[in-house]
Design an enzyme around this catalytic site. Structure first.
Site, PDB file in Angstrom:
ATOM      1  N   HIS A 122       0.845  -1.202   0.000  1.00  0.00           N
ATOM      2  CA  HIS A 122       0.000   0.000   0.000  1.00  0.00           C
ATOM      3  C   HIS A 122       0.883   1.257   0.000  1.00  0.00           C
ATOM      4  CE1 HIS A 122      -3.925   1.918   1.805  1.00  0.00           C
ATOM      5  NE2 HIS A 122      -3.451   2.577   0.773  1.00  0.00           N
ATOM      6  N   HIS A 128       3.423   0.900   3.382  1.00  0.00           N
ATOM      7  CA  HIS A 128       3.254  -0.175   4.350  1.00  0.00           C
ATOM      8  C   HIS A 128       2.613  -1.360   3.649  1.00  0.00           C
ATOM      9  CE1 HIS A 128      -0.665   1.895   4.468  1.00  0.00           C
ATOM     10  NE2 HIS A 128      -1.171   0.718   4.772  1.00  0.00           N
ATOM     11  N   ASP A 130      -0.445  -4.252   4.164  1.00  0.00           N
ATOM     12  CA  ASP A 130      -1.635  -4.653   4.914  1.00  0.00           C
ATOM     13  C   ASP A 130      -1.702  -6.173   4.943  1.00  0.00           C
ATOM     14  OD1 ASP A 130      -2.658  -2.019   5.425  1.00  0.00           O
ATOM     15  OD2 ASP A 130      -3.196  -1.911   3.308  1.00  0.00           O
ATOM     16  N   LYS A 276      32.289   8.767 -15.664  1.00  0.00           N
ATOM     17  CA  LYS A 276      32.546   9.225 -14.300  1.00  0.00           C
ATOM     18  C   LYS A 276      31.791  10.528 -14.105  1.00  0.00           C
ATOM     19  CE  LYS A 276      36.196   9.464 -10.891  1.00  0.00           C
ATOM     20  NZ  LYS A 276      35.429  10.378 -10.067  1.00  0.00           N
ATOM     21  N   ASP A 278      31.654  12.941 -11.637  1.00  0.00           N
ATOM     22  CA  ASP A 278      32.129  14.121 -10.902  1.00  0.00           C
ATOM     23  C   ASP A 278      31.238  14.422  -9.696  1.00  0.00           C
ATOM     24  OD1 ASP A 278      33.929  16.082 -10.397  1.00  0.00           O
ATOM     25  OD2 ASP A 278      33.204  17.493 -11.899  1.00  0.00           O
ATOM     26  N   GLU A 422      33.635  14.199 -16.373  1.00  0.00           N
ATOM     27  CA  GLU A 422      34.930  14.168 -15.709  1.00  0.00           C
ATOM     28  C   GLU A 422      35.874  13.160 -16.350  1.00  0.00           C
ATOM     29  OE1 GLU A 422      36.792  13.348 -11.239  1.00  0.00           O
ATOM     30  OE2 GLU A 422      34.680  12.948 -11.674  1.00  0.00           O
TER      31      GLU A 422
END
Length: 574
Positions: A122, A128, A130, A276, A278, A422
């Site tokens: 739910h 959560h 039920d 990559k 950065d 980068e």
């Protein structure tokens, strides 16, 4: 079951309780409740049943030999009374306890087939599950914030909620926003259960579902001081059987595997290439839809990035450890370490929420280290990437960037340069994950020269920076101690200088932390500090005497410890 139907059901079952709206998706169910209304006339039927035998008594005596044939209706009368007792229509609100279910029954009944169960995931205001057990014509229900436990060493909170009609076991769909329980409901598991014990404070069952199999007990903690919640509806759920075969709990800590700085592999065979970003490294632990983020140096930084919490809800009941990089993307679509600096040091919850909308981040996920009770560390890179892809992680603030296995490293590096990235990380496709180890199986290749440094002091500013920090004194760790690597005085903003001064003022010391003699001209008026802060600079080259030439400040690296700093390699030819 529609919201209208459940509201009607509640009104009949609890006449003194204000009805609560439920999902408006199953109109036909409402008619089913309406047909049950005649049940209220049960007392009248009982009265007529008692009068009938009195009027016909003389006739029965006159034909005593035929009496056995005429006594059949009389045998059905108790059944009608028993049915009337089961009708829950007049049960007072607030007194609907599990004792009602156990009244007149043995509390240790043996393993008898009792009925069906359903677990519904739910996604409401808070995620959560039920948990509902069929019992006496209704679904006795609990809300489990972290779901069903598979580890017998860990109990989960279970909040006892109101009973639901049996038809609600089949509900899956959207509950409109603003209504009671608004959000998405899906059926997570369903099956049969056997009841071993049922009292007002303890329910012991054996579940037989497609995802959950085993013996569980729910026990009340109301008024006992056990558990964090002690309200009248506070329960816990405990797995009584051992954990499923080959299942292992979510680890508390997995340190990230580190890259060796270096050049592109000579051959592309057996290598994969990733961009990559950065950013800053982050290991993320997800359990029961809840998220915990640790930096490379094991600092909990969950509060700094509130926009990533939704990743936990997106994963639902999956138990996962992810590895990735948190990056701030600028308006041109490029990662910006400067923008990320605004987020890295913020632990105040309110400020972090405000910055999340002003300077949002994206979690670039590139590895999975644990999945649903199984460690993946011993799997190959290719196998882990396949598992990662199966999670379909794509959201407003998280993504799984591509891994290039059919392109040359030089082409990927060139593409990274054009995109303003980068650099790239080359990873061996047959490599296992090596927690906390700097491995040659992962090689980072940067587009520009960048070096992590340790701050050992600062010199005073001049001119318009008088009274402020003029330059930082940089060093690199060595077996002998901190080796001086020069000073950096450019690349600072006014805000950066204020933050640095705030950090460094609390680290002052009277002596130099550097080993060896320093050039006097570069350390005039220096203030020495404990070498605990790590930063990063861009630079032109290393000089012959071990100094960084033309360094420019990029920012602090609170995600790294001084002993992790190593001398980076020079720029690779693209």
């Amino acid at each position: 079951m529609s919201p209208d139907k459940l509201a009607t059901y509640r009104a009949k079952r609890h006449p003194d309780r204000t009805p609560e709206p439920m999902p408006a998706s199953k109109k036909a169910a409402r008619k089913a409740v309406a047909k049950k209304a005649p049940a209220k006339k049960a007392p009248a039927k009982k009265a007529s049943a008692k009068k009938a035998p009195a009027k016909k008594a003389p006739a029965k005596k006159a034909s005593a030999k035929k009496a056995p044939a005429k006594k059949a209706p009389a045998k059905k009368a108790p059944a009608k009374k028993a049915a009337a007792k089961k009708t829950p229509a007049k049960e007072p609100a607030g007194k609907k306890t599990l004792a009602t279910r156990a009244a007149g029954r043995s509390t240790a009944r043996g393993k008898n087939a009792e009925g069906s169960f359903v677990i519904q995931e739910h996604h409401a205001r808070a995620l959560h599950w039920d948990f509902r057990l069929e019992r006496d014509g209704v679904l006795v229900s609990w809300a489990l914030p972290k779901g069903i436990p598979l580890d017998p060493k860990q109990n989960h909170l279970a909040v006892h909620t109101e009973d639901h009609p049996l038809e609600y076991a089949a509900f899956a769909g959207e509950i409109p926003a603003g209504e009671y329980g608004g959000g998405t409901v899906t059926i997570w598991d369903r099956g049969r259960y056997e009841c071993e014990k049922w009292t007002d404070r303890e329910v012991m069952v054996v579940l037989h579902g497609s995802r959950v199999e085993g013996r569980y007990v729910l026990f009340s903690t109301a008024g006992s001081g056990r558990g964090r919640v002690r309200g009248p509806n506070s329960w816990m759920i405990h797995r009584m059987d051992p954990a499923p075969p080959k299942w292992s709990p979510l680890p508390e800590l997995i340190r990230p595997m580190l890259c060796d700085p270096g050049r592109l592999p000579r051959s592309d065979v057996g290598w994969a290439y990733e961009f990559k970003w950065d950013g800053v490294r982050a290991i993320t632990y997800v359990d029961g839809g809840r998220l915990r983020i640790l930096s490379r140096n094991d600092r909990v930084v969950t509060a700094s990035y509130p926009e990533l919490q939704a990743l936990g809800e997106a994963l639902g009941s999956r138990q996962v450890v992810l590895d990735g990089e948190i990056a701030a993307i600028d308006d041109a679509g490029r990662p910006s370490f400067g923008r990320l600096q605004q987020r890295m040091h913020v632990l105040d919850v309110n400020r972090a929420r405000r910055l999340a909308s002003e300077v949002p981040v994206t979690y670039m996920i590139f590895d999975v280290l644990h999945l649903d009770g199984r460690s993946t560390l011993s799997l190959t890179y290719d196998e882990r990437r396949k598992l990662l892809a199966s999670l379909h992680l794509a959201g407003p603030h998280w993504a799984v960037p591509p891994a290039f296995t059919d392109a040359s490293g030089s082409d990927v590096l060139h593409a990274a340069a054009e995109a303003g990235m980068e650099g790239v990380v080359a990873k061996r496709r047959d490599s296992k994950y090596e927690p906390g180890r700097r491995s040659p199986n992962w090689v980072k290749v940067k587009q520009f020269r960048a070096q992590e440094i340790v701050i050992g002091g600062f010199t005073p500013g001049k001119g318009n920076r008088e009274g402020e920090i003029g330059a930082l004194l940089m060093g690199l760790p060595s077996p002998e101690g901190l080796v001086y690597a020069g000073k950096v005085g450019t690349g600072f903003t006014e805000e950066t200088l204020r933050e640095l001064r705030h950090e460094l003022d609390g680290l002052r010391r009277s002596t130099s932390p550097f080993v060896g003699e320093l050039p006097k001209a570069q350390v005039v008026g220096a203030t020495w500090v404990e070498p605990t802060l790590v930063g990063e600079v861009r630079y032109g080259e290393w000089t012959a005497d071990g100094r960084l030439r033309h360094p420019s400040w990029r920012g602090l690296r609170p995600d790294k410890n001084p002993d992790e700093v190593v001398k980076e390699s020079t720029l690779v030819d693209g």
